[in-house]
Design an enzyme around this catalytic site. Structure first.
Site, PDB file in Angstrom:
ATOM      1  N   HIS A  81       0.824  -1.219   0.000  1.00 32.27           N
ATOM      2  CA  HIS A  81       0.000   0.000   0.000  1.00 32.27           C
ATOM      3  C   HIS A  81       0.859   1.271   0.000  1.00 32.27           C
ATOM      4  O   HIS A  81       0.441   2.313   0.500  1.00 32.27           O
ATOM      5  CB  HIS A  81      -1.001  -0.019   1.163  1.00 32.27           C
ATOM      6  N   HIS A  95      -1.605   5.559   9.278  1.00 27.97           N
ATOM      7  CA  HIS A  95      -0.213   6.011   9.417  1.00 27.97           C
ATOM      8  C   HIS A  95      -0.150   7.395  10.068  1.00 27.97           C
ATOM      9  O   HIS A  95       0.438   8.334   9.530  1.00 27.97           O
ATOM     10  CB  HIS A  95       0.464   6.068   8.046  1.00 27.97           C
ATOM     11  N   HIS A 119      10.416  -3.368   4.105  1.00 27.68           N
ATOM     12  CA  HIS A 119      10.903  -1.986   4.110  1.00 27.68           C
ATOM     13  C   HIS A 119      11.161  -1.508   5.529  1.00 27.68           C
ATOM     14  O   HIS A 119      10.561  -1.997   6.482  1.00 27.68           O
ATOM     15  CB  HIS A 119       9.997  -1.007   3.362  1.00 27.68           C
ATOM     16  N   GLU A 123       4.336  -4.725   8.725  1.00 25.00           N
ATOM     17  CA  GLU A 123       2.941  -4.578   8.257  1.00 25.00           C
ATOM     18  C   GLU A 123       2.407  -5.868   7.641  1.00 25.00           C
ATOM     19  O   GLU A 123       1.197  -6.076   7.570  1.00 25.00           O
ATOM     20  CB  GLU A 123       2.845  -3.476   7.190  1.00 25.00           C
TER      21      GLU A 123
HETATM   22  C1  DHB Z   1       6.067   4.218   2.833  1.00 22.55           C
HETATM   23  C2  DHB Z   1       4.967   4.340   3.661  1.00 22.55           C
HETATM   24  C3  DHB Z   1       4.179   3.241   3.949  1.00 22.55           C
HETATM   25  O1  DHB Z   1       3.067   3.315   4.673  1.00 22.55           O
HETATM   26  C4  DHB Z   1       4.504   2.018   3.488  1.00 22.55           C
HETATM   27  O2  DHB Z   1       3.747   0.987   3.851  1.00 22.55           O
HETATM   28  C5  DHB Z   1       5.587   1.886   2.672  1.00 22.55           C
HETATM   29  C6  DHB Z   1       6.365   2.991   2.355  1.00 22.55           C
HETATM   30  C7  DHB Z   1       6.881   5.391   2.446  1.00 22.55           C
HETATM   31  O3  DHB Z   1       6.624   6.488   2.936  1.00 22.55           O
HETATM   32  O4  DHB Z   1       7.780   5.243   1.610  1.00 22.55           O
HETATM   33 FE    FE Z   2       2.294   1.408   5.422  1.00 21.31          FE
END
Ligand code: DHB
Ligand code: FE
Length: 280
Positions: free
Chosen positions: A12, A59, A193, A240
């Site tokens: 997402h 978020h 990530h 996540e």
């Molecule tokens: C980013 C934000 C998110 O919520 C995510 O799931 C992945 C990447 C970002 O800001 O790059």
């Molecule tokens: Fe996210």
């Protein structure tokens, strides 16, 4: 009795939305990412779900760090796209499947899950992006939605096993809902990530590819892993991925993978999807 049409897991990442907003869908950089979703989009369009249950995390847009519900459930008739700092994006409001949501609220409390019940909620990229990846950019969304929000932002986040158990409960709630509506369950987030700390920029494409390959046929390991294992293997925000376990937990033991796609890096993440169907 309502029917689970399929389970879908997807990233997402907000830069996906930014790419669409800037008309970069077919740019050299983004086209391979978006093209990988087309077979799943076509399958979903052809099978016409009535309701999408979307499991995602806010978020810091609707819940800030001063009050973080571990689990929240939307029961509203309508949800607006959240303003994440640049004004709300031009996507249609989401129409809530309020009746099913209240049924789910009741089943959750009866089953000893106690969500924050939200009659009013703005939904951020955690829900907007998966909806766009599955349904494109329509004038009106072709499904009603039920948002389930999970805290994956601030420790302590829930355990992977708890997410699986929530999936089992969702399965029972679908089976006990007395309409013939078809329900698409969408687990969102990930893939690997880390946006913060010493490992900022960390991604793990090998672990991501394994996740995509195994979440359908062989999810046992992912359910047994600890929260710390998720951070280690997928990064602090890659954790996540526990939200995909709600989707997988509501399905049969035996599923077939209809479509899968992986692309890295998208922004600072490994990105992709799976579309799963119960073997009938
Ligand atoms: C980013 C934000 C998110 O919520 C995510 O799931 C992945 C990447 C970002 O800001 O790059
Ligand atoms: Fe996210």
């Amino acid at each position: 009795m309502a029917e689970l049409l399929a389970g879908l897991g997807t990233s997402h990442v907000p830069s996906i939305a930014a790419a669409l907003d800037k008309g970069l869908r077919d740019s050299d950089e983004w086209k391979p990412f978006f093209d990988g979703y087309v077979p799943a989009q076509d399958w979903v369009a052809g099978h016409k779900p009535d309701i999408a249950v979307v499991i995602f995390n806010d978020h810091g847009n609707s819940f800030f760090l001063d009050r973080v519900p571990t689990l929240a459930l939307g029961v509203a008739d309508e949800y607006r796209p959240a303003d994440e700092g640049w004004g709300p994006r031009p996507v249609p409001n989401f129409i809530g499947a309020a009746d099913f949501a209240w049924h789910l609220a009741d089943r959750m409390v009866e089953g000893h899950f106690d969500p924050l019940i939200c009659r009013e909620l703005d939904v951020d990229h955690g829900m907007q992006v998966p909806m766009e990846l599955v349904f494109g950019r329509p004038d009106a969304w072709p499904v009603k939605v039920v948002p389930i929000l999970v805290n994956t932002i601030q420790y302590p986040i829930p355990t992977p096993q708890r997410m699986w158990d929530l999936g089992r409960l969702l399965r029972e709630a679908i089976a006990s809902y007395p309409t013939d509506e078809k329900i698409l369950v969408m687990g969102t987030g990930g893939l690997s990530h880390q946006l913060q700390g010493a490992r900022a920029g960390f991604i793990n494409p090998q672990a991501d590819r394994e996740w995509i390959a195994k979440i359908g046929a062989d999810p046992a390991r992912y359910r047994a892993m600890s929260r710390e294992d998720y951070v280690e293997e997928f990064g602090s925000e890659g954790a996540e991925l526990i939200m995909w376990l709600v989707m997988r937990g509501c399905m049969d033991a035996d599923v077939r993978t209809l479509h899968q796609h992986y692309f890295a890096p998208a922004s600072m993440t490994g990105a992709g999807m799976v579309l799963l169907e119960n073997m009938r």
